[in-house]
Design an enzyme around this catalytic site. Structure first.
Site, mmCIF file in Angstrom:
data_model
loop_
_atom_site.group_PDB
_atom_site.id
_atom_site.type_symbol
_atom_site.label_atom_id
_atom_site.label_comp_id
_atom_site.label_asym_id
_atom_site.label_seq_id
_atom_site.Cartn_x
_atom_site.Cartn_y
_atom_site.Cartn_z
ATOM 1 N N ARG A 266 5.124 21.503 -0.295
ATOM 2 C CA ARG A 266 5.106 22.319 -1.504
ATOM 3 C C ARG A 266 4.906 23.807 -1.209
ATOM 4 O O ARG A 266 5.593 24.650 -1.781
ATOM 5 C CB ARG A 266 3.962 21.831 -2.400
ATOM 6 C CG ARG A 266 3.819 22.593 -3.698
ATOM 7 C CD ARG A 266 2.500 22.241 -4.399
ATOM 8 N NE ARG A 266 2.313 20.820 -4.548
ATOM 9 C CZ ARG A 266 2.850 20.087 -5.523
ATOM 10 N NH1 ARG A 266 3.581 20.656 -6.443
ATOM 11 N NH2 ARG A 266 2.627 18.797 -5.581
ATOM 12 N N CYS A 332 20.226 12.283 -24.347
ATOM 13 C CA CYS A 332 20.014 11.733 -25.687
ATOM 14 C C CYS A 332 18.661 11.063 -25.827
ATOM 15 O O CYS A 332 18.381 10.436 -26.836
ATOM 16 C CB CYS A 332 21.128 10.745 -26.028
ATOM 17 S SG CYS A 332 22.731 11.537 -26.007
ATOM 18 N N ASP A 333 17.792 11.180 -24.803
ATOM 19 C CA ASP A 333 16.474 10.543 -24.875
ATOM 20 C C ASP A 333 15.460 11.489 -25.504
ATOM 21 O O ASP A 333 15.418 12.678 -25.178
ATOM 22 C CB ASP A 333 16.033 10.158 -23.459
ATOM 23 C CG ASP A 333 14.765 9.313 -23.475
ATOM 24 O OD1 ASP A 333 14.176 9.148 -24.567
ATOM 25 O OD2 ASP A 333 14.362 8.842 -22.411
HETATM 26 C C1 LIG Z 1 4.667 14.587 0.842
HETATM 27 C C2 LIG Z 1 4.056 14.668 2.168
HETATM 28 C C3 LIG Z 1 3.742 15.916 2.730
HETATM 29 C C4 LIG Z 1 3.886 17.229 1.990
HETATM 30 O O1 LIG Z 1 2.817 17.374 1.109
HETATM 31 P P1 LIG Z 1 2.627 18.728 0.253
HETATM 32 O O2 LIG Z 1 1.460 18.415 -0.601
HETATM 33 O O3 LIG Z 1 3.887 18.961 -0.494
HETATM 34 O O4 LIG Z 1 2.321 19.821 1.204
HETATM 35 C C5 LIG Z 1 3.230 15.941 4.013
HETATM 36 N N1 LIG Z 1 3.054 14.805 4.716
HETATM 37 C C6 LIG Z 1 3.338 13.582 4.215
HETATM 38 C C7 LIG Z 1 3.108 12.380 5.053
HETATM 39 C C8 LIG Z 1 3.844 13.485 2.926
HETATM 40 O O5 LIG Z 1 4.116 12.274 2.422
#
Ligand SMILES: *Cc1c(COP(=O)(O)O)cnc(C)c1O
Length: 395
Positions: A266, A332-333
């Protein structure tokens, strides 16, 4: 030919004139992905966690432009599925820059990743460790540990990870099967409010790693602290350097031999993209303007359901008079409503609506329900001076 000076000047694709230009060229809905912002995010996190190798987790935005940008910055990758392995393989990525971190894999997923060249995998239970017996000597494992937080609103270590007391028995099983254990990993959950859980997990893992070494259960010199680094949505969060300050203190106490890696997802891509949708039509209902957009909860705004995110949305049009308005998706939901009780200037068909911080867990979880196509991803500033686009790869 671009002069060098010109090549280092990026366009800002989040400015209204650029947004309009890109929609004219590529249509709507769009997800505008700014690789320059990917670079900035990557550098901020690297500065906040010096000495930690950053493996971008592809899951929130599995796009070639992000992968390339992270690699150009000296980063690494975190893969979890055969589809992600195939994506980086198509891009010619060096396999030694990748780890595979899904705790539960089919035999075929393991074979695919190994034949690509991945050598580091994650396991969190005896069955999964045994799947590597036939690959012993070629692979090394990170054992994923879960740290339960029974009091927390959502206990994010529920689905994956072994209890801390199961780590040594798992390491012993791996050793008996001749499988190397490289270290431990954890993921405390995404969009963490502070780093307290990271620090707690890190300290617990450091003790477990020392205990495993004492018992001669492997070298255990890698600690993977996962992802979870938060970004601003409608609610601002701690800046990443402050968020990581307690982590830096904890990391400084680790033995020198321990190599630390992280798996940010993220944080790298969230702020790096905006969603642009167009008003398809409008209606006045019970004193409110309803605007129907060509993107919604089944598309890029799917993160409002799956990821519990609220994206700051605003029209590109200005207007002094603001009226109570609703933004709805195209399907349409009846559930397909993006935001209600907004005060917006009066909009018309064709007006553009911009959603901010829409790079992570948006397009990745979008569907084509009702045959409304997913947003086209346009990657801008992919290379210095390059304002060209990268269209979605076939999934
Ligand atoms: C989804 C995931 C991430 C990334 O997590 P963020 O919170 O988006 O930084 C890292 N490692 C694993 C194993 C994940 O499943």
């Amino acid at each position: 030919m671009n002069s060098p000076a010109r090549r280092t000047r990026f366009i800002d694709p989040f400015q209204p004139a650029e947004i309009r230009r890109l929609v004219k060229e590529f249509g709507s809905p769009l997800l505008i992905l700014d690789c320059e912002r990917v670079r900035v995010q990557f550098r901020k996190l690297r500065k906040a966690l010096p000495g930690v190798d950053l493996h971008y987790a592809l899951k929130p935005m599995p796009h070639a432009a992000v992968v390339r940008t992270v690699l150009e910055e000296g980063g690494f990758l975190d893969l979890a599925t055969t589809g992600e392995v195939q994506l980086v393989q198509r891009l010619g990525v060096a396999a030694d820059r990748c780890i595979h971190t899904h705790p539960i894999k089919r035999e075929q997923d393991i074979r695919n990743a190994i034949s690509f060249g991945v050598r580091t995998f994650v396991a969190d239970n005896p069955d999964e460790v045994r799947k590597f017996a036939r690959h012993a000597g070629r692979v090394q494992l990170l054992l994923r540990v879960s740290f339960r937080h029974p009091g927390a609103m959502c206990d994010l270590s529920r689905k994956f990870g072994c209890d801390p007391e199961d780590v040594l028995p798992l390491a012993r099983l791996a050793a008996d099967l001749g499988i190397g254990v490289r270290g431990l990993s954890f993921h405390v959950g995404s969009q963490a409010v502070d780093s307290a859980k990271h620090v707690e997990a890190l300290n617990a893992c450091a003790q477990l790693m020392a205990a495993a070494r004492r018992d001669r259960l492997g070298a255990l010199d890698t600690l993977d602290i996962g992802g979870g680094f938060p970004i601003d949505y409608a609610q601002p969060v701690q800046d990443v350097s402050r968020f990581c300050a307690p982590l830096r203190t904890a990391l400084a106490k680790l033995p020198k031999r321990v190599r630390v890696i992280a798996e940010p997802g993220r944080f790298i891509v969230g702020p790096s993209a905006i969603g642009v949708a167009s008003v398809m039509g409008r209606a006045r209902r019970e004193g409110h303007w309803w605007y129907y957009l060509d993107d919604g909860l089944y598309g890029s705004y799917s993160g409002q359901i799956y990821d519990h995110a609220r994206y700051p949305v605003e029209p590109l049009r200005n207007g002094a008079q603001r009226l109570p308005s609703v933004l709805a998706g195209p399907t349409c939901d009846s559930i397909d409503v993006i935001a209600e009780n907004l005060m917006l200037p009066e909009l018309k068909a064709g007006d553009l609506i911009v959603g901010r911080a829409m790079g992570a867990y948006t397009w990745a979880s979008a569907s084509e329900f009702n045959f409304f196509p997913r947003a086209t991803v346009v990657a801008v500033n992919a290379q210095p001076g390059d304002t060209g686009s990268v269209n979605p790869f076939p999934l």
